[in-house]
Design a protein around this motif. Structure first.
Motif, PDB file in Angstrom:
ATOM      1  N   TYR A  48       0.873  -1.228   0.029  1.00  0.00           N
ATOM      2  CA  TYR A  48      -0.155   0.031  -0.109  1.00  0.00           C
ATOM      3  C   TYR A  48       1.041   1.183  -0.141  1.00  0.00           C
ATOM      4  N   TRP A  78      -4.674   6.565   1.971  1.00  0.00           N
ATOM      5  CA  TRP A  78      -4.261   5.214   1.373  1.00  0.00           C
ATOM      6  C   TRP A  78      -4.564   5.113  -0.026  1.00  0.00           C
ATOM      7  N   GLY A 115      -3.928  -0.601  -2.829  1.00  0.00           N
ATOM      8  CA  GLY A 115      -2.980  -1.940  -2.848  1.00  0.00           C
ATOM      9  C   GLY A 115      -2.813  -2.585  -3.964  1.00  0.00           C
TER      10      GLY A 115
END
Length: 122
Positions: free
Chosen positions: A95, A112, A115
């Motif tokens: 991530y 974030w 991923g």
């Protein structure tokens, strides 16, 4: 607000290399410390590396020091993670994260990406 999109993951053999990229949008990229974290199967998310807004300060987890290199291109709003000498224990979802503060704990990173999977076979 910062939007982050990772790319570059895949399936490789032990000893191979991969370069992950994270493209950022939505704010002034150079203001943010950028970091890479990973979460292996059945494990908690852990810090991998971070780089300051200017790119002049980097910090690595002991487990990747000497094998991984974090870098950024502020003109392209992109941060990279060059991973060399990969090991099966590097297998994880990686991530990208952004923060206005520098830290290794996940709770102080507000932004974030989704991923990208890295799988290293033995």
């Amino acid at each position: 607000q910062v939007q982050l999109v990772e790319s570059g993951g895949g399936l490789v053999q032990a000893g191979d290399s991969l370069r992950l990229s994270c493209a950022a949008s939505g704010s002034i990229f150079s203001r943010y410390t950028m970091g890479w974290f990973r979460q292996g199967p059945g494990k908690e998310r852990e810090f991998v590396a971070r780089i300051s807004g200017s790119g002049g300060g980097v910090y690595y987890a002991d487990s990747v020091k000497g094998r991984f290199t974090i870098s950024r291109d502020n003109a392209k709003n992109t941060v990279y993670l060059q991973m060399n000498s990969l090991k099966p224990e590097d297998t994880a979802v990686y991530y990208c994260a952004a923060s206005l503060v520098s830290a290794v704990i996940t709770s102080v990173w507000p932004y974030w990406g989704q991923g990208t999977q890295v799988t290293v076979s033995s």
